[in-house]
Structures are given as structure tokens and as C-alpha cells.
Write an enzyme that holds these catalytic residues in place. Structure first.
Site, short mmCIF file in Angstrom:
data_model
loop_
_atom_site.label_atom_id
_atom_site.label_comp_id
_atom_site.label_asym_id
_atom_site.label_seq_id
_atom_site.Cartn_x
_atom_site.Cartn_y
_atom_site.Cartn_z
N CYS A 5 4.68 0.39 -11.86
CA CYS A 5 4.83 1.66 -12.49
C CYS A 5 6.18 1.48 -13.39
O CYS A 5 7.09 2.17 -13.20
CB CYS A 5 4.98 2.77 -11.50
SG CYS A 5 5.38 4.25 -12.46
N ALA A 55 0.73 -1.15 0.10
CA ALA A 55 0.10 0.03 0.01
C ALA A 55 0.94 1.42 0.05
O ALA A 55 0.43 2.35 -0.32
CB ALA A 55 -0.92 -0.08 1.15
#
Length: 463
Positions: A391, A270
Site C-alpha cells: 500500500c 496476513a
């Protein structure tokens, strides 16, 4: 006079000094420019114009460091690694101003020479002065042509001209070729070297967009001006800075199907909490329950602060995500695996990362990524969905991980159409070509979508 002597007749302007402080921290202690620069700007009390200049000087210098080091090597007749690090950073800062900005060359030279003097004394200042006056004698085109002549291959020449390591260029080319778009490589490299605008997210149900809507995310907007951090603070976190690609991949999971009240969700990796806050707002609206996990205590603290904006009770664990997910077999209906990765998809936002990362980082990360995805599949109930996100467009971190885990899990899981899921939440059509291997994952790109290069795969456990 000692090694840190100063000349009173040369004053380093605050924007240049702030940029230099950031360059030194990145070089000496692996600091993150995107975290340090705002603090240094506030500490120096810079106004909007000076803050913009400091940002351009710091980010521009970091972004093209490899190219500038090649120019410095030629102008100094010695390798950059043989130059005292503080002096080298002063040279890099000046070369960027001389060759890539409208800053007057004499100001760039004089103030960077003064920085070298402050850091290493008069002899270093004399050396810096000689090198920079040599650089200032020729045009940017002359220097780029000269540097290009030193390249040993076309990829190395492209790396010097675009300020990207050769291994990154080759990884990008392979990822684009997997979509039949290898010819877009130059456009991607160019987009990586353009500073992105600030994109905001308004947590759904808790805040409304306050500026121009983003082209794709239904919760995104761009400010016409002003300080985004001030808006974040005044909204108590219900409005936050977040790339549009990050918004889209999170919403693709939460809006993949109608939320049944009582669904259990997990954000497995997270930190620092941007996607977690968005998931929490979506869970609140749909009546779902959310848990989060972040193994690093400091980052877990950031997750908790991000969640303060959402009136939902979210337990934040601090465990290894692999063991936590494996211990909760069959418990969750939706799991987000925002896996730790090289971050090659966000080089425009983190310009120093291109020089910090190595191919060995990919080899180290892939087994962790695969184990996290595998554990997440174990954690979902039959019919549940895992969103695997990175990413990075590097094929080893994206399609390679998904392929490895699917082969290991066999018929237990099926891949859902991630491209269709993104199209369903996007306000306008997304150009998402089908990968040549026929898989259903999706890859966003800076040059094509204006987002970070976010990868998304959706895997459902068969009932």
C-alpha cells in the site's frame, strides 16, 4: 487554582473534546486515529451529526498538521516545537476550525482556549487566546500566501500548501513520472486531502453486496448511510470494511486462473486479516486450501477473528514470514505477500502517517520486503504464482523490490501482466498506463481510481 483549573462558563462541546482526545493520543503515544476515533465516538455516545463533526475535526487537523504548525509558528512568533504539546494540539484543532470549516471562529477560539486551560492552566490559556485571535483576524488565503513566502523551494511551497512532507511529494512525483503522468501530482495531493467514503466488501459465496456497487471490484459496495460496523456485526463478518484497491489486488491473484481443487495457498503477511478473509472465501469456493501467517501475536489474533466468517479450516502461523516460507519450499501454488510498507498509499485514510513516516523507514523496510518476496518465490511450486502487494507507490518499495528479486532469481521466475489481471477482475476498465521501464506491474491511485495507492506485481516460477 491549580494548573488544571477550569472555567465553568465555557463548556467544550463533545465532538471537539473527542477530536482533542484523539489528537493528544496520536501526539503523545503514536496512536492510530482510524482505530481510536470510532472507540471514542462510541464512548461519548455521539449521534451521527456529532460523530461526523468529530471525525472531520480530528482527521482534518491531523491531515494538515504541517501547514497549521507553520501558521501557528508565525502567529505565536515561536516554533511549534517550543509550545507545550497539549496546548499545541488545542491550537491545531482551533486553527483547522477557523481556516478550513464553517465553525464560528469565536466558538473555535473559546473552546480551544478552555482545552488549553484544562491541560496547562490560565497562563497557557492566555497564550492560546492571543495566538488564535491573531489567526482569526486574517483569511485562509492571507495565511497561505504568508506561509508560502517562507518556503525555501518550490517543493517546500507545495508541501506547505498541500500539507505533505517534501520527501513524500518527491517520491510521489517520481512514481507518477515512471508512468509518464508527472503532471498528475497536484491531483494526487488533492485526493490525499479528501476524506474517502466507506467501502465495503461482501465475501464471495457467503454474502451479497447490500448497497451501491463499487465501480471496479465485483465484491465491493458502498452504503447509502448507517453504521458500517453495525452491518459488519450483523453479518458476522461476512460483510466487512475494505478499500476497493485491497479487494482488487487479492482477487487478481485468486482469479488469475481457474482454481484446481486441492491447490495450496498462503497469505504470508496476513495481519490484520482483511485480505485473508477474502482469500479464504475464494479458496472455499474453488476447493483450495489456505494457510496464513502473521508474526505479531496480536495481529494474528485479528486474522483469526477475520477468518471466523468463513467456514474453512485455515491454520494461522505466528512466525517470521521469511523463515516460514523458506522452510516450505515448493509447497504452495499461490502466495500473497502483502508486505509491511510505509503505507504512503493510504494517507487519506491515515492522515497522521504522513507526519509520522520518514525516508529512513523506506531504507529499513526495503530489505525486509525483498527478503519476503524472495522467500515466497522459494515457497511456491513450479508454475505457482506470487502476488507482491504494497500500500505504497514509493518506487523503492515497489518496482525496486521486484527488480532486485528478479535479478537475484534470474530465469527462475517470470513476471506476469498484473495490469491485465486487474482488468480481468474489474467491472469497468482501469486506467493503468505501462511503466516506462516496460515492466508488467500495476499501480492503483486515489486520484485516478478512487482507491488507495495499491501496487501489484505477479511473479510465476517457471515450470
Amino acid at each position: 487554582m491549580n494548573g488544571r483549573e477550569r472555567r465553568a462558563d465555557v463548556r467544550v462541546q463533545l465532538p471537539r473534546r473527542v477530536a482533542f482526545v484523539v489528537l493528544r493520543a496520536v501526539s503523545s503515544s503514536d496512536a492510530y486515529a482510524n482505530l481510536l476515533l470510532p472507540r471514542e465516538i462510541r464512548r461519548a455516545g455521539l449521534g451521527a451529526a456529532d460523530a461526523a463533526l468529530a471525525t472531520e475535526l480530528a482527521y482534518g487537523t491531523l491531515r494538515r498538521r504541517g501547514t497549521y504548525d507553520a501558521i501557528i509558528r508565525m502567529a505565536a512568533d515561536r516554533d511549534a516545537s517550543a509550545i507545550d504539546p497539549p496546548v499545541l494540539d488545542a491550537l491545531r484543532l482551533a486553527v483547522h476550525q477557523i481556516l478550513a470549516t464553517r465553525v464560528a471562529s469565536h466558538a473555535a477560539v473559546n473552546e480551544s482556549v478552555q482545552l488549553a486551560r484544562e491541560e496547562a492552566g490560565s497562563q497557557a490559556a492566555g497564550f492560546a487566546n492571543a495566538v488564535l485571535r491573531r489567526v482569526a483576524r486574517d483569511t485562509p488565503g492571507d495565511w497561505m500566501a504568508r506561509v508560502g513566502e517562507t518556503a525555501r523551494s518550490e517543493d517546500e511551497r507545495l508541501g506547505l500548501s498541500s500539507a505533505h512532507p517534501v520527501w513524500v511529494i518527491r517520491a510521489f512525483r517520481r512514481a507518477l513520472a515512471a508512468e509518464g503522468r508527472a503532471e498528475e501530482l497536484a491531483s494526487l495531493l488533492e485526493a490525499d486531502n479528501v476524506a474517502p467514503g466507506v467501502t465495503m466488501a461482501a465475501l464471495p459465496g457467503l454474502a451479497a453486496p447490500e448497497g451501491e456497487s463499487t465501480p471496479h471490484s465485483p465484491v465491493g459496495f458502498r452504503l447509502g448511510g448507517g453504521d458500517p460496523e453495525r452491518l459488519v456485526r450483523s453479518s458476522e463478518g461476512r460483510v466487512r470494511v475494505q478499500d476497493e484497491g485491497s479487494q482488487l489486488v487479492a482477487l487478481a491473484l485468486t482469479r488469475l486462473s481457474p482454481v484446481a481443487p486441492g491447490e495450496r495457498w498462503l497469505d504470508l503477511c496476513a495481519g490484520p486479516g482483511g485480505k485473508t478473509a477474502l482469500l479464504a472465501a475464494e479458496a472455499l469456493a474453488g476447493g483450495a486450501l489456505l494457510e496464513a501467517n502473521e508474526v505479531a501475536p496480536a495481529r494474528a489474533g485479528l486474522v483469526r477473528r477475520a477468518l471466523d466468517a468463513v467456514p474453512l479450516d485455515v491454520e494461522v502461523h505466528e512466525e517470521d514470514g521469511r523463515s516460514l516460507a523458506a522452510d516450505r519450499a515448493g509447497r504452495y501454488d499461490r502466495v500473497l505477500v502483502d508486505a509491511p510498507c510505509t503505507g504512503l498509499g493510504a494517507l487519506r485514510r491515515r492522515p497522521e502517517a504522513r507526519w509520522r513516516k520518514q525516508p529512513s523507514d523506506v531504507a529499513d523496510l526495503v530489505p525486509v520486503q525483498a527478503a519476503l518476496l524472495d522467500a515466497a518465490i522459494t515457497a511456491i511450486a513450479p508454475g505457482g504464482v506470487v502476488a507482491y502487494v504494497t500500500c505504497s507507490p514509493h518506487l523503492a518499495e515497489t518496482a525496486g523490490v521486484v527488480r532486485e528479486v528478479r535479478e537475484r532469481r534470474g530465469d527462475e521466475v517470470e513476471e506476469l501482466d498484473a495490469r491485465a489481471a486487474l482488468q480481468a477482475v474489474s467491472l469497468t476498465p482501469l486506467d493503468l498506463p505501462e511503466p516506462s521501464d516496460g515492466s508488467l506491474h500495476a499501480q492503483l491511485w486515489p486520484h485516478r481510481h478512487g482507491t488507495d495507492a495499491m501496487f501489484l506485481a505477479l511473479l510465476r516460477k517457471r515450470a
